[in-house]
Scaffold this motif. Structure first.
Motif, PDB file in Angstrom:
ATOM      1  N   ASP A  22      15.047   6.910 -24.374  1.00  0.00           N
ATOM      2  CA  ASP A  22      14.034   7.579 -23.570  1.00  0.00           C
ATOM      3  C   ASP A  22      14.510   9.002 -23.333  1.00  0.00           C
ATOM      4  O   ASP A  22      15.237   9.280 -22.377  1.00  0.00           O
ATOM      5  CB  ASP A  22      13.831   6.820 -22.265  1.00  0.00           C
ATOM      6  CG  ASP A  22      12.595   7.309 -21.527  1.00  0.00           C
ATOM      7  OD1 ASP A  22      11.882   8.176 -22.083  1.00  0.00           O
ATOM      8  OD2 ASP A  22      12.350   6.839 -20.402  1.00  0.00           O
ATOM      9  N   VAL A  23      14.092   9.908 -24.235  1.00  0.00           N
ATOM     10  CA  VAL A  23      14.553  11.291 -24.200  1.00  0.00           C
ATOM     11  C   VAL A  23      13.990  12.003 -22.975  1.00  0.00           C
ATOM     12  O   VAL A  23      14.683  12.784 -22.322  1.00  0.00           O
ATOM     13  CB  VAL A  23      14.156  12.026 -25.497  1.00  0.00           C
ATOM     14  CG1 VAL A  23      14.558  13.475 -25.435  1.00  0.00           C
ATOM     15  CG2 VAL A  23      14.770  11.341 -26.696  1.00  0.00           C
ATOM     16  N   ARG A  24      12.754  11.728 -22.634  1.00  0.00           N
ATOM     17  CA  ARG A  24      12.132  12.397 -21.499  1.00  0.00           C
ATOM     18  C   ARG A  24      12.877  12.088 -20.198  1.00  0.00           C
ATOM     19  O   ARG A  24      13.146  12.959 -19.390  1.00  0.00           O
ATOM     20  CB  ARG A  24      10.677  11.960 -21.388  1.00  0.00           C
ATOM     21  CG  ARG A  24       9.920  12.712 -20.301  1.00  0.00           C
ATOM     22  CD  ARG A  24       8.480  12.333 -20.264  1.00  0.00           C
ATOM     23  NE  ARG A  24       7.854  12.751 -21.510  1.00  0.00           N
ATOM     24  CZ  ARG A  24       6.669  12.350 -21.917  1.00  0.00           C
ATOM     25  NH1 ARG A  24       5.978  11.505 -21.187  1.00  0.00           N
ATOM     26  NH2 ARG A  24       6.164  12.768 -23.041  1.00  0.00           N
ATOM     27  N   ARG A  25      13.230  10.817 -20.017  1.00  0.00           N
ATOM     28  CA  ARG A  25      13.940  10.432 -18.799  1.00  0.00           C
ATOM     29  C   ARG A  25      15.333  11.065 -18.772  1.00  0.00           C
ATOM     30  O   ARG A  25      15.795  11.539 -17.736  1.00  0.00           O
ATOM     31  CB  ARG A  25      14.063   8.909 -18.708  1.00  0.00           C
ATOM     32  CG  ARG A  25      14.614   8.458 -17.369  1.00  0.00           C
ATOM     33  CD  ARG A  25      14.683   6.993 -17.296  1.00  0.00           C
ATOM     34  NE  ARG A  25      15.541   6.543 -18.390  1.00  0.00           N
ATOM     35  CZ  ARG A  25      16.030   5.326 -18.519  1.00  0.00           C
ATOM     36  NH1 ARG A  25      15.708   4.414 -17.668  1.00  0.00           N
ATOM     37  NH2 ARG A  25      16.806   4.986 -19.509  1.00  0.00           N
ATOM     38  N   MET A  27      16.168  13.941 -20.064  1.00  0.00           N
ATOM     39  CA  MET A  27      16.027  15.357 -19.749  1.00  0.00           C
ATOM     40  C   MET A  27      15.748  15.558 -18.263  1.00  0.00           C
ATOM     41  O   MET A  27      16.201  16.517 -17.654  1.00  0.00           O
ATOM     42  CB  MET A  27      14.915  15.983 -20.599  1.00  0.00           C
ATOM     43  CG  MET A  27      15.295  16.145 -22.060  1.00  0.00           C
ATOM     44  SD  MET A  27      13.984  16.844 -23.040  1.00  0.00           S
ATOM     45  CE  MET A  27      13.827  18.446 -22.351  1.00  0.00           C
ATOM     46  N   GLU A  28      14.964  14.642 -17.694  1.00  0.00           N
ATOM     47  CA  GLU A  28      14.667  14.757 -16.257  1.00  0.00           C
ATOM     48  C   GLU A  28      15.890  14.499 -15.409  1.00  0.00           C
ATOM     49  O   GLU A  28      16.029  15.060 -14.333  1.00  0.00           O
ATOM     50  CB  GLU A  28      13.540  13.797 -15.886  1.00  0.00           C
ATOM     51  CG  GLU A  28      12.195  14.211 -16.442  1.00  0.00           C
ATOM     52  CD  GLU A  28      11.121  13.163 -16.214  1.00  0.00           C
ATOM     53  OE1 GLU A  28      11.442  12.091 -15.640  1.00  0.00           O
ATOM     54  OE2 GLU A  28       9.971  13.400 -16.603  1.00  0.00           O
ATOM     55  N   GLU A  29      16.771  13.637 -15.899  1.00  0.00           N
ATOM     56  CA  GLU A  29      17.958  13.299 -15.122  1.00  0.00           C
ATOM     57  C   GLU A  29      18.985  14.432 -15.136  1.00  0.00           C
ATOM     58  O   GLU A  29      19.809  14.525 -14.237  1.00  0.00           O
ATOM     59  CB  GLU A  29      18.600  12.024 -15.669  1.00  0.00           C
ATOM     60  CG  GLU A  29      17.786  10.780 -15.381  1.00  0.00           C
ATOM     61  CD  GLU A  29      18.380   9.537 -16.020  1.00  0.00           C
ATOM     62  OE1 GLU A  29      19.430   9.663 -16.690  1.00  0.00           O
ATOM     63  OE2 GLU A  29      17.807   8.474 -15.870  1.00  0.00           O
ATOM     64  N   GLN A  30      18.939  15.298 -16.169  1.00  0.00           N
ATOM     65  CA  GLN A  30      19.901  16.389 -16.226  1.00  0.00           C
ATOM     66  C   GLN A  30      19.595  17.379 -15.109  1.00  0.00           C
ATOM     67  O   GLN A  30      18.444  17.701 -14.849  1.00  0.00           O
ATOM     68  CB  GLN A  30      19.818  17.121 -17.574  1.00  0.00           C
ATOM     69  CG  GLN A  30      20.335  16.319 -18.722  1.00  0.00           C
ATOM     70  CD  GLN A  30      20.211  17.091 -20.043  1.00  0.00           C
ATOM     71  OE1 GLN A  30      19.587  18.125 -20.091  1.00  0.00           O
ATOM     72  NE2 GLN A  30      20.818  16.557 -21.075  1.00  0.00           N
ATOM     73  N   PRO A  31      20.619  17.827 -14.444  1.00  0.00           N
ATOM     74  CA  PRO A  31      20.367  18.778 -13.350  1.00  0.00           C
ATOM     75  C   PRO A  31      19.926  20.133 -13.919  1.00  0.00           C
ATOM     76  O   PRO A  31      20.454  20.593 -14.923  1.00  0.00           O
ATOM     77  CB  PRO A  31      21.715  18.884 -12.659  1.00  0.00           C
ATOM     78  CG  PRO A  31      22.713  18.485 -13.687  1.00  0.00           C
ATOM     79  CD  PRO A  31      22.021  17.498 -14.583  1.00  0.00           C
ATOM     80  N   ARG A  32      18.917  20.723 -13.281  1.00  0.00           N
ATOM     81  CA  ARG A  32      18.429  22.034 -13.721  1.00  0.00           C
ATOM     82  C   ARG A  32      19.279  23.116 -13.107  1.00  0.00           C
ATOM     83  O   ARG A  32      19.731  23.000 -11.973  1.00  0.00           O
ATOM     84  CB  ARG A  32      16.990  22.230 -13.297  1.00  0.00           C
ATOM     85  CG  ARG A  32      16.043  21.383 -14.073  1.00  0.00           C
ATOM     86  CD  ARG A  32      14.625  21.801 -13.766  1.00  0.00           C
ATOM     87  NE  ARG A  32      13.734  21.116 -14.663  1.00  0.00           N
ATOM     88  CZ  ARG A  32      12.696  21.665 -15.226  1.00  0.00           C
ATOM     89  NH1 ARG A  32      12.399  22.900 -14.958  1.00  0.00           N
ATOM     90  NH2 ARG A  32      11.936  20.983 -16.020  1.00  0.00           N
ATOM     91  N   LYS A  33      19.448  24.176 -13.903  1.00  0.00           N
ATOM     92  CA  LYS A  33      20.197  25.316 -13.397  1.00  0.00           C
ATOM     93  C   LYS A  33      19.304  26.084 -12.441  1.00  0.00           C
ATOM     94  O   LYS A  33      18.119  26.252 -12.686  1.00  0.00           O
ATOM     95  CB  LYS A  33      20.625  26.236 -14.537  1.00  0.00           C
ATOM     96  CG  LYS A  33      21.583  25.628 -15.498  1.00  0.00           C
ATOM     97  CD  LYS A  33      21.910  26.646 -16.579  1.00  0.00           C
ATOM     98  CE  LYS A  33      22.810  26.058 -17.632  1.00  0.00           C
ATOM     99  NZ  LYS A  33      23.076  27.019 -18.709  1.00  0.00           N
ATOM    100  N   LYS A  34      19.879  26.563 -11.397  1.00  0.00           N
ATOM    101  CA  LYS A  34      19.117  27.392 -10.462  1.00  0.00           C
ATOM    102  C   LYS A  34      19.121  28.822 -10.993  1.00  0.00           C
ATOM    103  O   LYS A  34      20.154  29.340 -11.396  1.00  0.00           O
ATOM    104  CB  LYS A  34      19.737  27.348  -9.073  1.00  0.00           C
ATOM    105  CG  LYS A  34      19.448  26.088  -8.340  1.00  0.00           C
ATOM    106  CD  LYS A  34      19.790  26.261  -6.886  1.00  0.00           C
ATOM    107  CE  LYS A  34      19.263  25.069  -6.114  1.00  0.00           C
ATOM    108  NZ  LYS A  34      19.454  25.249  -4.683  1.00  0.00           N
TER     109      LYS A  34
END
Length: 153
Positions: A22-25, A27-34
């Motif tokens: 589940d690639v989408r999940r 990617m969502e779990e990776q923390p986004r850079k501020k």
């Protein structure tokens, strides 16, 4: 573990199908850079176009369109001229062929023996005698003007 080495474990999956990722999940779990405020402001400026930039783009579009239309017209004119030249060359070749055929027809219709018979028999012409031929060379021009009688006649 000794020496700071990390042990990796692998799982073995039996069967003939691979597991679905589940690639989408992921990617969502990776923390986004501020993003910094400066970066966010630069991106916002890049997304919004001001009036001067829109005018510049429109002018560039019109100039490009004008140049392209001129180029297409020149190409069309060139094509028309090439076709006209080809037509004229074909016409010239046909005229040369007709001219050569007419020259051959005229040359074949000339009977030199008949001309000789009429010249000698009916018109009284004779061949030139030994003293009648006078050679004259003129080095100054392409033609000779005769202002008096030729000596010896």
């Amino acid at each position: 573990m000794a020496g700071g080495q990390r042990r990796q474990t692998y799982r073995y999956i039996e069967g003939n199908t691979a597991r679905k990722l589940d690639v989408r999940r992921a990617m969502e779990e990776q923390p986004r850079k501020k993003l910094s405020n400066e970066t966010r402001k630069n991106r916002d400026r890049a997304y919004h176009m001001n009036f001067g930039y829109v005018i510049f783009l429109a002018a560039a579009l019109f100039v490009a369109a004008y140049v392209l239309i001129g180029y297409i017209r020149l190409q069309a004119d060139l094509t028309a001229q090439v076709e006209q030249i080809a037509s004229l060359e074909s016409r010239l070749n046909n005229m040369r062929l007709a001219n050569d055929e007419e020259l051959v027809r005229i040359n074949n219709s000339i009977d030199l023996e008949e001309i000789k018979r009429i010249a000698i028999g009916e018109l009284g012409m004779t061949y030139a005698a030994e003293g009648q031929i006078i050679n004259y060379t003129n080095e100054s021009s392409d033609y000779v003007r005769q202002f008096g009688e030729i000596p010896g006649q």
